[in-house]
Design a protein around this motif. Structure first.
Motif, PDB file in Angstrom:
ATOM      1  N   TRP A 214       0.968  -1.177   0.492  1.00 33.28           N
ATOM      2  CA  TRP A 214      -0.085  -0.075   0.306  1.00 33.28           C
ATOM      3  C   TRP A 214       0.734   1.523   0.050  1.00 33.28           C
ATOM      4  CZ3 TRP A 214      -1.016  -4.478   3.164  1.00 33.28           C
ATOM      5  CH2 TRP A 214      -1.939  -4.824   3.019  1.00 33.28           C
ATOM      6  N   PRO A 215       1.625   1.936  -1.184  1.00 32.77           N
ATOM      7  CA  PRO A 215       2.091   2.797  -1.447  1.00 32.77           C
ATOM      8  C   PRO A 215       2.293   3.974  -0.919  1.00 32.77           C
ATOM      9  CG  PRO A 215       1.985   1.477  -3.348  1.00 32.77           C
ATOM     10  CD  PRO A 215       1.340   0.902  -2.574  1.00 32.77           C
ATOM     11  N   SER A 216       0.076   3.919  -0.707  1.00 35.56           N
ATOM     12  CA  SER A 216      -0.082   5.361  -0.411  1.00 35.56           C
ATOM     13  C   SER A 216      -0.411   5.688   1.336  1.00 35.56           C
ATOM     14  CB  SER A 216      -2.214   5.746  -1.010  1.00 35.56           C
ATOM     15  OG  SER A 216      -2.113   4.431  -0.379  1.00 35.56           O
ATOM     16  N   SER A 217       0.204   4.348   2.062  1.00 32.90           N
ATOM     17  CA  SER A 217       0.039   4.634   3.833  1.00 32.90           C
ATOM     18  C   SER A 217       1.337   4.617   3.904  1.00 32.90           C
ATOM     19  CB  SER A 217      -0.528   2.487   3.657  1.00 32.90           C
ATOM     20  OG  SER A 217      -2.074   2.551   3.541  1.00 32.90           O
ATOM     21  N   ILE A 353       1.015   2.360  10.847  1.00 25.72           N
ATOM     22  CA  ILE A 353       0.175   2.343   9.730  1.00 25.72           C
ATOM     23  C   ILE A 353      -0.764   3.308   9.802  1.00 25.72           C
ATOM     24  CG2 ILE A 353      -0.870   1.259   7.351  1.00 25.72           C
ATOM     25  CD1 ILE A 353      -0.522  -0.865   8.731  1.00 25.72           C
ATOM     26  N   GLY A 354      -0.229   5.080   8.843  1.00 25.84           N
ATOM     27  CA  GLY A 354      -1.351   6.339   9.169  1.00 25.84           C
ATOM     28  C   GLY A 354      -2.220   5.584   7.975  1.00 25.84           C
ATOM     29  N   ARG A 355      -3.468   6.407   7.914  1.00 24.26           N
ATOM     30  CA  ARG A 355      -4.925   6.854   7.025  1.00 24.26           C
ATOM     31  C   ARG A 355      -3.605   6.797   6.126  1.00 24.26           C
ATOM     32  NH1 ARG A 355      -9.511   7.582   9.016  1.00 24.26           N
ATOM     33  NH2 ARG A 355     -10.705   8.892   7.307  1.00 24.26           N
ATOM     34  N   PRO A 356      -4.366   6.296   4.519  1.00 26.11           N
ATOM     35  CA  PRO A 356      -4.147   6.439   3.431  1.00 26.11           C
ATOM     36  C   PRO A 356      -4.300   8.131   2.401  1.00 26.11           C
ATOM     37  CG  PRO A 356      -5.418   4.502   3.802  1.00 26.11           C
ATOM     38  CD  PRO A 356      -5.393   5.212   5.597  1.00 26.11           C
ATOM     39  N   GLN A 357      -3.317   8.136   1.741  1.00 29.88           N
ATOM     40  CA  GLN A 357      -3.222   9.514   1.604  1.00 29.88           C
ATOM     41  C   GLN A 357      -3.114   9.349   0.422  1.00 29.88           C
ATOM     42  OE1 GLN A 357       0.961  10.626   2.147  1.00 29.88           O
ATOM     43  NE2 GLN A 357       0.466  10.727   3.830  1.00 29.88           N
ATOM     44  N   SER A 362      -3.844  13.225   3.523  1.00 25.49           N
ATOM     45  CA  SER A 362      -3.862  12.321   4.455  1.00 25.49           C
ATOM     46  C   SER A 362      -5.807  13.032   4.020  1.00 25.49           C
ATOM     47  CB  SER A 362      -4.103  12.365   5.897  1.00 25.49           C
ATOM     48  OG  SER A 362      -4.676  11.040   6.538  1.00 25.49           O
ATOM     49  N   SER A 363      -6.059  11.705   3.914  1.00 26.32           N
ATOM     50  CA  SER A 363      -7.832  11.634   3.904  1.00 26.32           C
ATOM     51  C   SER A 363      -8.635  11.673   4.610  1.00 26.32           C
ATOM     52  CB  SER A 363      -8.627  10.483   3.030  1.00 26.32           C
ATOM     53  OG  SER A 363      -8.264   9.179   3.286  1.00 26.32           O
TER      54      SER A 363
END
Length: 369
Positions: A214-217, A353-357, A362-363
């Motif tokens: 998940w590259p966006s996380s 793990i942060g919220r997906p961006q 960050s969304s």
């Protein structure tokens, strides 16, 4: 003890031993239920009966078998017999008296309406149960403390070694980065294969695998040990090549931008991460909860006063443990602090793990899932 509405509840608490039966229990009937109680050795989970005596104190009008994992903040009703509402009310009062966060109820004999009338909410049915752990199809929970905890899907690991992959997949499903129907054995084994240090998933390798998937996380690894970890039980010849793989994982982390924080991650920092709607994959030992010192990954995703709420992808069927125990499991901060301090050099390993961006920001809303 008393109900929430102030109605007195008379009850007694006695230990449960599988080879004996308190006299009051036999007169309540339901022999098929009590046979299930004796089918496994529950002694590691402090089994006891909470019973409601008759007005003259000569007999029991209701009883519940209650267990819990050691060093946790809940009680679990396996079954209740006799006057079921009275038995459940007595268990709730018993839990309140101990300052616990939660009561759970396995759905072997309890239906939705009965549980709802007692103030319990039905848990989402498990997507999968861990290997060998055939728990009930339904389960219920009643929180006894302030604060709301969102419920992720429950998925039990299908092998003895894929706990790290499962915790990451559940975290990403709850965050909206993975569709729930994609949370299956294929995804479990695929992520494990990318993260494994044969057979364990060590923190840096797991963090790198999550970022690749998940590259966006945003991903941060927390590891306050400057040596390869989870290798002490291997002979020296086996440690050497696994150590090389861990060094390679650190190289990969630097190349793809996964920071490795060498500072000790505090439980206060875990709470802060949860408050930011992040997920924390935490490496623990099962010694305190299950009685054997095996490293194991759990997911920290919620917080209530005095306890952090975890998902444990494994249930110990031999002790009567089921997905109902492992799901939405509150663990007091001091207990979790001790469980997650590993080895003689007392290191802690975790992956945040942060919220997906989206587009680098960050969304605010998770994707559908």
């Amino acid at each position: 003890m008393s109900l929430d509405r102030g109605t007195p509840v008379r009850s007694i608490v006695v230990p449960f031993e599988s080879d004996t039966s308190p006299g009051g229990l036999g007169r309540l009937g339901h022999h098929e239920v009590t046979e299930r109680w004796r089918a496994v050795d529950r002694s590691a989970h402090s089994p006891h009966i909470v019973a409601v005596p008759s007005d003259d104190g000569e007999e029991w009008t209701a009883a519940a078998l209650v267990t819990s994992r050691p060093h946790t903040a809940y009680l679990k009703i396996v079954d209740a017999v006799g006057d079921v509402p009275a038995a459940v009310a007595a268990v709730v009062a018993h839990a309140r008296g101990q300052g616990l966060a939660q009561v759970k109820w396995e759905g072997w004999t309890a239906g939705h309406e009965t549980a709802a009338a007692a103030g319990f909410t039905e848990l989402r049915p498990p997507l999968a149960q861990s290997e060998g752990a055939d728990g009930p199809a339904a389960g219920y929970v009643r929180w006894l403390c302030d604060g709301a905890v969102s419920e992720p899907p429950y998925y039990g690991q299908s092998t003895h070694f894929t706990c790290g992959a499962v915790t990451a997949l559940v975290a990403q499903t709850q965050a909206g980065a993975l569709e729930e129907e994609e949370l299956d054995r294929s995804a479990e084994l695929t992520l494990w294969r990318d993260a494994t240090n044969f057979f364990a998933c060590e923190p840096v390798g797991l963090g790198v695998a999550v970022r690749r998937a998940w590259p966006s996380s945003p991903v941060t690894v927390h590891l306050d040990a400057d040596r390869p970890v989870l290798l002490d039980h291997y002979p020296e010849s086996e440690q050497e090549w696994r150590a090389l793989l861990q060094h390679a994982s650190r190289t990969d982390a630097g190349r793809i931008g996964v920071p490795v924080d060498p500072d000790h991650l505090s439980l206060a920092a875990v709470r802060s991460a949860i408050g930011r709607e992040e997920h924390v994959l935490l490496l623990v030992s099962l010694a305190r909860m299950q009685g054997f010192d095996v490293p194991h990954w759990v997911l920290c995703h919620g917080a209530v006063p005095g306890a952090l709420v975890i998902e444990d992808p494994w249930a110990n069927a031999a002790a009567g443990d089921t997905w109902v125990d492992a799901h939405l499991l509150p663990v007091p901060d001091p207990s979790l602090d001790e469980m997650s301090t590993l080895s003689e050099d007392r290191f802690r390993g975790a992956v945040t793990i942060g919220r997906p961006q989206r587009h680098g920001v960050s969304s605010c809303e998770p994707a559908a899932g």
